[in-house]
Design a protein around this motif. Structure first.
Motif, PDB file in Angstrom:
ATOM      1  N   GLN A 162      49.070  38.246  35.749  1.00  0.00           N
ATOM      2  CA  GLN A 162      49.371  38.712  37.106  1.00  0.00           C
ATOM      3  C   GLN A 162      49.592  40.220  37.125  1.00  0.00           C
ATOM      4  OE1 GLN A 162      51.686  36.843  39.926  1.00  0.00           O
ATOM      5  NE2 GLN A 162      50.840  34.821  39.606  1.00  0.00           N
ATOM      6  N   LEU A 163      50.338  40.719  36.159  1.00  0.00           N
ATOM      7  CA  LEU A 163      50.578  42.155  36.106  1.00  0.00           C
ATOM      8  C   LEU A 163      49.268  42.926  35.932  1.00  0.00           C
ATOM      9  CD1 LEU A 163      53.763  42.018  33.884  1.00  0.00           C
ATOM     10  CD2 LEU A 163      53.670  42.968  36.195  1.00  0.00           C
ATOM     11  N   ALA A 164      48.383  42.415  35.074  1.00  0.00           N
ATOM     12  CA  ALA A 164      47.099  43.075  34.863  1.00  0.00           C
ATOM     13  C   ALA A 164      46.261  43.075  36.139  1.00  0.00           C
ATOM     14  CB  ALA A 164      46.340  42.394  33.730  1.00  0.00           C
ATOM     15  N   VAL A 165      46.265  41.948  36.844  1.00  0.00           N
ATOM     16  CA  VAL A 165      45.447  41.842  38.059  1.00  0.00           C
ATOM     17  C   VAL A 165      46.030  42.707  39.175  1.00  0.00           C
ATOM     18  CG1 VAL A 165      44.687  40.275  39.884  1.00  0.00           C
ATOM     19  CG2 VAL A 165      44.520  39.572  37.483  1.00  0.00           C
ATOM     20  N   ILE A 166      47.324  42.604  39.411  1.00  0.00           N
ATOM     21  CA  ILE A 166      47.936  43.341  40.519  1.00  0.00           C
ATOM     22  C   ILE A 166      47.787  44.844  40.320  1.00  0.00           C
ATOM     23  CG2 ILE A 166      50.134  43.870  41.647  1.00  0.00           C
ATOM     24  CD1 ILE A 166      50.899  40.894  41.082  1.00  0.00           C
ATOM     25  N   THR A 167      48.140  45.327  39.133  1.00  0.00           N
ATOM     26  CA  THR A 167      48.005  46.765  38.897  1.00  0.00           C
ATOM     27  C   THR A 167      46.543  47.187  38.895  1.00  0.00           C
ATOM     28  OG1 THR A 167      48.094  46.430  36.483  1.00  0.00           O
ATOM     29  CG2 THR A 167      50.179  46.903  37.619  1.00  0.00           C
ATOM     30  N   GLY A 168      45.681  46.341  38.368  1.00  0.00           N
ATOM     31  CA  GLY A 168      44.262  46.674  38.357  1.00  0.00           C
ATOM     32  C   GLY A 168      43.677  46.796  39.744  1.00  0.00           C
ATOM     33  N   LEU A 169      44.055  45.879  40.631  1.00  0.00           N
ATOM     34  CA  LEU A 169      43.568  45.942  42.007  1.00  0.00           C
ATOM     35  C   LEU A 169      44.065  47.190  42.704  1.00  0.00           C
ATOM     36  CD1 LEU A 169      44.060  42.193  43.016  1.00  0.00           C
ATOM     37  CD2 LEU A 169      41.869  43.368  42.790  1.00  0.00           C
ATOM     38  N   TRP A 170      45.348  47.480  42.565  1.00  0.00           N
ATOM     39  CA  TRP A 170      45.915  48.646  43.251  1.00  0.00           C
ATOM     40  C   TRP A 170      45.357  49.959  42.722  1.00  0.00           C
ATOM     41  CZ3 TRP A 170      51.707  46.817  42.992  1.00  0.00           C
ATOM     42  CH2 TRP A 170      51.939  45.880  44.029  1.00  0.00           C
ATOM     43  N   GLU A 171      45.095  50.029  41.424  1.00  0.00           N
ATOM     44  CA  GLU A 171      44.709  51.295  40.808  1.00  0.00           C
ATOM     45  C   GLU A 171      43.201  51.520  40.775  1.00  0.00           C
ATOM     46  OE1 GLU A 171      46.644  51.274  37.019  1.00  0.00           O
ATOM     47  OE2 GLU A 171      48.658  51.392  37.895  1.00  0.00           O
ATOM     48  N   THR A 172      42.416  50.533  41.194  1.00  0.00           N
ATOM     49  CA  THR A 172      40.968  50.725  41.271  1.00  0.00           C
ATOM     50  C   THR A 172      40.651  51.779  42.328  1.00  0.00           C
ATOM     51  OG1 THR A 172      40.473  48.459  40.563  1.00  0.00           O
ATOM     52  CG2 THR A 172      38.777  49.604  41.831  1.00  0.00           C
ATOM     53  N   PRO A 173      39.864  52.785  42.000  1.00  0.00           N
ATOM     54  CA  PRO A 173      39.544  53.828  42.986  1.00  0.00           C
ATOM     55  C   PRO A 173      38.879  53.243  44.228  1.00  0.00           C
ATOM     56  CG  PRO A 173      38.894  54.519  40.782  1.00  0.00           C
ATOM     57  CD  PRO A 173      39.273  53.078  40.677  1.00  0.00           C
ATOM     58  N   ALA A 174      39.153  53.844  45.361  1.00  0.00           N
ATOM     59  CA  ALA A 174      38.534  53.415  46.617  1.00  0.00           C
ATOM     60  C   ALA A 174      37.016  53.435  46.483  1.00  0.00           C
ATOM     61  CB  ALA A 174      38.976  54.318  47.758  1.00  0.00           C
ATOM     62  N   GLY A 175      36.389  52.362  46.926  1.00  0.00           N
ATOM     63  CA  GLY A 175      34.945  52.234  46.823  1.00  0.00           C
ATOM     64  C   GLY A 175      34.480  51.557  45.559  1.00  0.00           C
TER      65      GLY A 175
END
Length: 309
Positions: free
Chosen positions: A133-146
């Motif tokens: 969950q931590l990997a997914v949540i942080t990964g989603l938030w930190e993915t650059p726009a686009g």
């Protein structure tokens, strides 16, 4: 040291009661309003009118307060899927203008899971799920726009996600982890946490736990100084012994026990105990307020304790 207010609404509280506490905390200068994320009462209380959902509550408070920060100690990873949770927290962050913090844990209260039909796997699996969950949540938030996000997880595989919406806080809202687990907890905190919290742990017992997290930070090349260190403790403050005893009785506790295991006594006693937390490195303390109808309690702590810090 920063003081924050921490509530346990599963013990019996409506949204309006929580709003009153959050607004009074905001008005009197506390740093944040946090709540537990539980669906079942604990101990000899009725729990009425029934549980309130943590993130539904925080969404309401995001619009009904103006400045105070808002968060959970701790959302259980067993309650929610990481993708929808990332969406929810990002949306509440937008609704609040960037005031949200996510405390996330593995989940521990078996009875609330069976009471509401929530699967409750083994400890090992719960920590496996928390890590994903931590990997997914942080990964989603930190993915650059686009961009898009992928994660080859065992429990939560993600493929070609647009990683939206984005929270206001960048690169993401603060994440809190905590607990006294000796192995996986320090490693996860070092990798993902902005703040490490020890709930209901004495100053004397805190040093060893903090040291394990610091060592885990060093092991992966992280400066432990980038972590915020905090505690949570029940509070029971009174101008004199009679007021301390009255407030202790209202929450079904004894003054002597509260002095031993929490923050209890006169304002001077509480300031002294906070000093002991500061000596072991604590920068924040979450004051567990159990009598949500006693708003004068917050006024007293703000006037006589908070101003001395």
């Amino acid at each position: 040291m920063e003081l924050r207010i921490f509530t346990e609404p599963q013990q019996g509280a409506s949204y309006d009661q929580l709003l009153a506490v959050a607004r009074r905390a905001e008005e009197t200068g506390f740093g944040a309003f946090f709540r537990s994320d539980h669906y079942l009462k604990m101990g000899a209380v009725s729990g009425e009118p029934g549980p309130t959902d943590a993130w539904t509550t925080l969404a309401g408070l995001a619009r009904d307060t103006n400045r105070i920060r808002l968060g959970t100690l701790m959302t259980a990873a067993t309650f929610r899927l990481p993708g929808p949770l990332a969406i929810t927290v990002a949306q509440v962050d937008q609704m609040s203008g960037g005031r949200v913090e996510l405390g996330l844990g593995a989940g521990w209260f078996a009875e609330e899971h069976t009471a509401y039909g929530i699967p409750f796997p083994s400890v090992a699996e719960r920590f496996d799920r928390l890590e994903e969950q931590l990997a997914v949540i942080t990964g989603l938030w930190e993915t650059p726009a686009g961009g898009t996000f992928d994660f080859p997880g065992k429990h939560y595989p993600v493929s070609d996600s647009p990683a939206l919406p984005k929270p206001v806080q960048q690169p993401r809202p603060p994440i809190l982890l905590g607990g006294t687990g000796p192995k996986r907890t320090p490693r996860l905190a070092a990798r993902y946490a902005d703040e490490f919290n020890l709930p209901f742990v004495s100053p004397a017992d805190s040093t060893a736990v903090f040291d394990r997290v610091r060592a885990a930070c060093v092991e992966i090349g992280r400066d432990p100084g980038t972590m915020i260190w905090s505690h949570a403790a029940v509070v029971c403050c009174g101008r004199d012994e009679a007021e301390v005893a009255r407030r202790a009785a209202a929450i079904g506790r004894e003054p002597a026990e509260l002095r031993q295991n929490g923050l209890a006594g006169t304002p001077a006693e509480i300031v002294d105990k906070l000093g002991r937390y500061a000596e072991v490195g604590s920068q924040r303390v979450y004051l567990q307020v159990l009598d949500l109808a006693d708003l004068d309690h917050l006024e007293l702590i703000a006037a006589e304790v908070l101003r001395q810090l």
